[in-house]
Design an enzyme around this catalytic site. Structure first.
Site, PDB file in Angstrom:
ATOM      1  N   LYS A  29       2.696  14.587  12.684  1.00 30.30           N
ATOM      2  CA  LYS A  29       1.902  15.436  12.199  1.00 30.30           C
ATOM      3  C   LYS A  29       0.501  15.678  12.984  1.00 30.30           C
ATOM      4  O   LYS A  29      -0.332  16.570  12.596  1.00 30.30           O
ATOM      5  CB  LYS A  29       1.222  14.450  10.891  1.00 30.30           C
ATOM      6  CG  LYS A  29       0.444  13.222  11.213  1.00 30.30           C
ATOM      7  CD  LYS A  29       0.217  12.546  10.077  1.00 30.30           C
ATOM      8  CE  LYS A  29      -0.602  11.044  10.309  1.00 30.30           C
ATOM      9  NZ  LYS A  29      -0.835  10.287   8.684  1.00 30.30           N
ATOM     10  N   LEU A  82       4.475   3.590  13.711  1.00 33.00           N
ATOM     11  CA  LEU A  82       4.442   5.014  13.814  1.00 33.00           C
ATOM     12  C   LEU A  82       3.159   5.481  14.782  1.00 33.00           C
ATOM     13  O   LEU A  82       2.949   6.505  14.889  1.00 33.00           O
ATOM     14  CB  LEU A  82       4.058   5.534  12.530  1.00 33.00           C
ATOM     15  CG  LEU A  82       5.511   5.319  11.435  1.00 33.00           C
ATOM     16  CD1 LEU A  82       4.982   6.373  10.269  1.00 33.00           C
ATOM     17  CD2 LEU A  82       6.648   6.095  12.073  1.00 33.00           C
ATOM     18  N   TYR A 116     -10.585  -5.273   7.005  1.00 35.10           N
ATOM     19  CA  TYR A 116     -10.094  -3.994   6.278  1.00 35.10           C
ATOM     20  C   TYR A 116     -11.281  -3.472   5.277  1.00 35.10           C
ATOM     21  O   TYR A 116     -11.568  -4.536   4.615  1.00 35.10           O
ATOM     22  CB  TYR A 116      -8.783  -3.951   5.876  1.00 35.10           C
ATOM     23  CG  TYR A 116      -7.749  -4.211   6.705  1.00 35.10           C
ATOM     24  CD1 TYR A 116      -7.960  -3.957   8.259  1.00 35.10           C
ATOM     25  CD2 TYR A 116      -6.592  -4.611   6.494  1.00 35.10           C
ATOM     26  CE1 TYR A 116      -6.922  -4.041   9.334  1.00 35.10           C
ATOM     27  CE2 TYR A 116      -5.511  -4.898   7.373  1.00 35.10           C
ATOM     28  CZ  TYR A 116      -5.743  -4.542   8.957  1.00 35.10           C
ATOM     29  OH  TYR A 116      -4.926  -4.887   9.733  1.00 35.10           O
TER      30      TYR A 116
END
Length: 350
Positions: free
Chosen positions: A248, A240, A53
């Site tokens: 969205k 999600l 990351y």
């Protein structure tokens, strides 16, 4: 906040795990500091990161998220014991990480040392294998015919797993990591690691984190059943579906700075008509009971039998507060039935 055992580790972790992969690209140090403070204040004691990351992974962002967490730890040394910190060693395929090579005993030892330096801590609570050396049916490779398992050299993979366990054992014995876990693996992978750890008296995998959501629940029931009976904590990531279940991205929307506006390593394979149809129907259920679509999806994930702690991520405090609040919501049997009706029509939309 409720807490669950992290497998057989003897550690209890919050039902919410704070994911951090946006820190270093979409979020900066100040954002991370604010998110950590809020999470701790609301009972979250579990943070997940990885050497790979921030996301999307690039040579320039490699290790940045661990560095951000390390910066916070250096300024908050008195709070280190309040946190269960999990990180991961990247698997093969990234040319800028160990030349894209497999995870090995030596790679584990070197990667642990580098993660400890970036995190500015003496020990990692949970050290995970980000993905297996073999090709696994994740990241849109779950469809029949996409992987020929018969082509794999079974003994070679088992030997590789043993080599990795020996490296993890070296780090446990040196006091550098406390416990070990898997990520993006399968029932066969779990069973082999458990068998090898018992046979050779090596560290036992205490957890596995895989993608799991209303749009991607392929681990139910077989992998999750194994986790329950083998006492391996199941940690869903992307509950999600990379933000899709928040609604969205409906109607081709791409909010400024959102994840889908960034280059995706595996492409936008979740962006299908079926997935958007499912999201619309889940959103209708959420709005009918005054929840956000994200809260409905997270509350559903939290109530699935076998889920130990759900990994959430947020790029804004508004999102983080909305997400954490979802874990105090109990969905009624009627709402669960409504969700199930949609799920049965869109069981695997991407």
């Amino acid at each position: 906040m409720l807490y669950n055992p992290l497998g057989r580790s003897g550690i209890n972790v919050s039902r919410v795990c704070l994911g951090s992969m946006t820190w270093g690209v979409q979020n900066n140090q100040a954002d991370a500091d604010e998110q950590i403070a809020y999470a701790l204040d609301h009972g979250v004691n579990f943070i997940d990161t990885a050497e790979m990351y921030a996301v999307p992974p690039t040579p320039d962002t490699y290790g940045k998220t661990e560095q951000i967490i390390g910066d916070w730890l250096a300024r908050n040394k008195q709070r280190r014991d309040e946190l269960v910190i999990a990180t991961k060693i990247a698997g093969n395929g990234l040319s800028w990480v160990r030349n894209g090579q497999d995870i090995t005993r030596q790679a584990v030892i070197e990667a642990v040392d580098h993660s400890l330096q970036r995190l500015q801590t003496d020990v990692i609570d949970l050290y995970q294998l980000h993905w297996p050396n073999r090709t696994s049916p994740h990241f849109a490779k779950q469809w029949p015919g996409m992987i020929n398992f018969s082509d794999a050299n079974t003994q070679q993979h088992i030997d590789g797993m043993l080599d990795i366990l020996l490296g993890l054992n070296d780090c446990v014995q040196a006091g550098k990591i406390k416990h070990c876990g898997l990520s993006d693996d399968t029932p066969w992978g779990i069973s082999q690691y458990l068998r090898l750890s018992e046979q050779y008296n090596l560290p036992r995998m205490v957890s596995i984190q895989n993608e799991f959501s209303l749009l991607h629940a392929k681990d139910w029931p077989y992998l999750i059943e194994q986790c329950i009976h083998e006492d391996v904590a199941y940690l869903p990531w992307s509950p999600l579906a990379t933000g899709l279940l928040s609604g969205k991205y409906q109607n081709d929307a791409r909010p400024n700075g959102s994840r889908w506006t960034l280059v995706q390593r595996n492409g936008l394979f979740r962006d299908t008509k079926q997935a958007h149809h499912a999201v619309s129907e889940y959103a209708e259920i959420a709005h009918s009971i005054n929840l956000s679509p994200a809260q409905l999806a997270l509350a559903w994930c939290n109530q699935v039998d076998g889920v130990s702690s759900t990994i959430i991520g947020a790029t804004s405090m508004t999102q983080l507060k909305d997400n954490i609040a979802a874990f105090s919501i109990t969905l009624s049997p009627t709402v669960i039935e409504q969700i199930n009706n949609v799920f049965r029509r869109y069981p695997m939309p991407f």
